[in-house]
Motif scaffolding. Structure first.
Motif, PDB file in Angstrom:
ATOM      1  N   VAL A 144      -9.373   0.098  -4.467  1.00 40.18           N
ATOM      2  CA  VAL A 144      -9.652   0.840  -3.401  1.00 40.18           C
ATOM      3  C   VAL A 144     -11.569   1.107  -3.698  1.00 40.18           C
ATOM      4  O   VAL A 144     -11.851   1.434  -4.665  1.00 40.18           O
ATOM      5  CB  VAL A 144      -9.167   2.196  -3.216  1.00 40.18           C
ATOM      6  N   GLU A 184      -5.583   3.693   3.741  1.00 40.72           N
ATOM      7  CA  GLU A 184      -7.118   4.449   4.127  1.00 40.72           C
ATOM      8  C   GLU A 184      -6.771   5.798   4.245  1.00 40.72           C
ATOM      9  O   GLU A 184      -5.683   6.159   5.161  1.00 40.72           O
ATOM     10  CB  GLU A 184      -7.747   3.860   5.338  1.00 40.72           C
ATOM     11  N   VAL A 189     -14.035   8.948   2.293  1.00 36.12           N
ATOM     12  CA  VAL A 189     -13.338   8.117   2.811  1.00 36.12           C
ATOM     13  C   VAL A 189     -12.541   7.205   1.846  1.00 36.12           C
ATOM     14  O   VAL A 189     -13.262   6.753   0.945  1.00 36.12           O
ATOM     15  CB  VAL A 189     -13.903   6.938   4.010  1.00 36.12           C
ATOM     16  N   SER A 249      -9.135   9.558   5.281  1.00 36.79           N
ATOM     17  CA  SER A 249     -10.356  10.260   5.299  1.00 36.79           C
ATOM     18  C   SER A 249     -10.313  11.746   5.364  1.00 36.79           C
ATOM     19  O   SER A 249      -9.219  12.192   5.715  1.00 36.79           O
ATOM     20  CB  SER A 249     -11.277   9.604   6.434  1.00 36.79           C
ATOM     21  N   GLY A 274      -6.792   8.256   9.149  1.00 32.64           N
ATOM     22  CA  GLY A 274      -6.340   6.981   8.454  1.00 32.64           C
ATOM     23  C   GLY A 274      -6.754   5.969   8.989  1.00 32.64           C
ATOM     24  O   GLY A 274      -7.857   5.546   9.284  1.00 32.64           O
ATOM     25  N   VAL A 275      -5.903   4.712   8.623  1.00 27.98           N
ATOM     26  CA  VAL A 275      -6.292   3.367   9.013  1.00 27.98           C
ATOM     27  C   VAL A 275      -6.680   3.234  10.380  1.00 27.98           C
ATOM     28  O   VAL A 275      -7.818   2.659  11.107  1.00 27.98           O
ATOM     29  CB  VAL A 275      -5.331   2.316   8.507  1.00 27.98           C
ATOM     30  N   ARG A 288     -10.364   3.832   1.027  1.00 33.27           N
ATOM     31  CA  ARG A 288      -9.720   2.873   1.707  1.00 33.27           C
ATOM     32  C   ARG A 288      -9.606   1.549   0.817  1.00 33.27           C
ATOM     33  O   ARG A 288     -10.328   1.501  -0.462  1.00 33.27           O
ATOM     34  CB  ARG A 288     -10.603   2.215   3.004  1.00 33.27           C
ATOM     35  N   THR A 289      -8.632   0.686   1.304  1.00 33.13           N
ATOM     36  CA  THR A 289      -8.425  -0.554   0.584  1.00 33.13           C
ATOM     37  C   THR A 289      -9.835  -1.375   0.584  1.00 33.13           C
ATOM     38  O   THR A 289     -10.654  -1.663   1.471  1.00 33.13           O
ATOM     39  CB  THR A 289      -7.594  -1.538   1.143  1.00 33.13           C
ATOM     40  N   ARG A 305      -2.922  -2.234   3.769  1.00 34.90           N
ATOM     41  CA  ARG A 305      -3.976  -1.669   3.601  1.00 34.90           C
ATOM     42  C   ARG A 305      -3.702  -0.301   3.673  1.00 34.90           C
ATOM     43  O   ARG A 305      -2.792   0.242   4.472  1.00 34.90           O
ATOM     44  CB  ARG A 305      -5.296  -1.968   4.263  1.00 34.90           C
TER      45      ARG A 305
END
Length: 233
Positions: free
Chosen positions: A84, A152, A104, A154, A166-167, A106-107, A150
């Protein structure tokens, strides 16, 4: 010595041009370090009033390609595999407590590691507010590990409130509630972790995460797990 969890691996770093003048700490460049098989960079570090009752810290943090498996193992969070990236901009602390930041997680792009999440890690994430959705715990008990595409999450912290996302947006529920994907599933059984609460009290969130890690108890962030239609079939 500090009472922190025991971390795996090693950390190494460089502090360029560290200066302390009249109770203010600054650096000429960026603090760089390696940990959890990833890279960290701390820019614009400024600590004022460090010997006073109102110390104030400002910085920007960039972390790239951290190994989640090493990190989650350290905190007994279950197992999440994959790398990540983490960006924390406009980070400000007063009296050693954060009051503003834009973060944030995230992948990482082009991640070569397999993306897997254990049932324990799913339970820990969903216990941020209780398990909701179409996938039952009776179904989950037959599967130890799920694959994901993935992840995510934030948080924009303002006035002690974390504005979360999120994603991407999840499908709207029958009651009209709109959530966001925190973990987007991949392949069968398709497991998605969806958040429903966009505004969270920061102090409650921090206290709840500590409690969940220590006792695996529920805390007050509304998160749910849902199965894709093909998985339910």
């Amino acid at each position: 010595a500090l009472g922190w969890p025991r971390f795996e691996g090693a950390i190494e770093g460089v502090l360029p041009g560290l200066k302390v003048r009249n109770g203010t700490l600054t650096m000429d460049g960026a603090f760089t370090a390696k940990a959890f098989d990833g890279d960290m960079r701390l820019d614009n570090l400024r600590l004022t009033g460090m010997f006073s009752s109102l110390p104030r810290l400002e910085a920007d943090l960039v972390i790239r390609r951290i190994d989640l498996e090493q990190l989650t193992r350290t905190f007994n969070f279950g197992s999440i595999m994959g790398r990540v990236d983490l960006d924390i901009a406009n980070f400000k602390m007063l009296r050693w407590r954060p009051y503003t930041f834009d973060a944030v997680l995230r992948t990482a792009e082009n991640d070569e590691k397999p993306h897997k999440i254990s049932q324990k890690a799913v339970n820990m994430i969903t216990d941020l507010g209780g398990l909701q959705g179409a996938l039952s715990r009776s179904f989950m008990k037959f599967i130890d590990t799920f694959r994901y595409d993935r992840l995510e999450l934030s948080c924009k912290l303002r006035r002690n409130v974390c504005h979360m996302d999120g994603v991407k947006a999840a499908p709207r529920q029958e009651d009209g509630e709109q959530g966001y994907y925190i973990v987007k599933g991949k392949w069968l059984p398709n497991l998605n972790i969806v958040g429903y609460q966009n505004r969270v009290d920061w102090n409650q969130l921090v206290a709840g995460v500590k409690e969940a890690i220590a006792n695996n108890q529920e805390i007050g962030v509304d998160v749910g797990v849902i199965a894709a239609p093909e998985a339910r079939e």
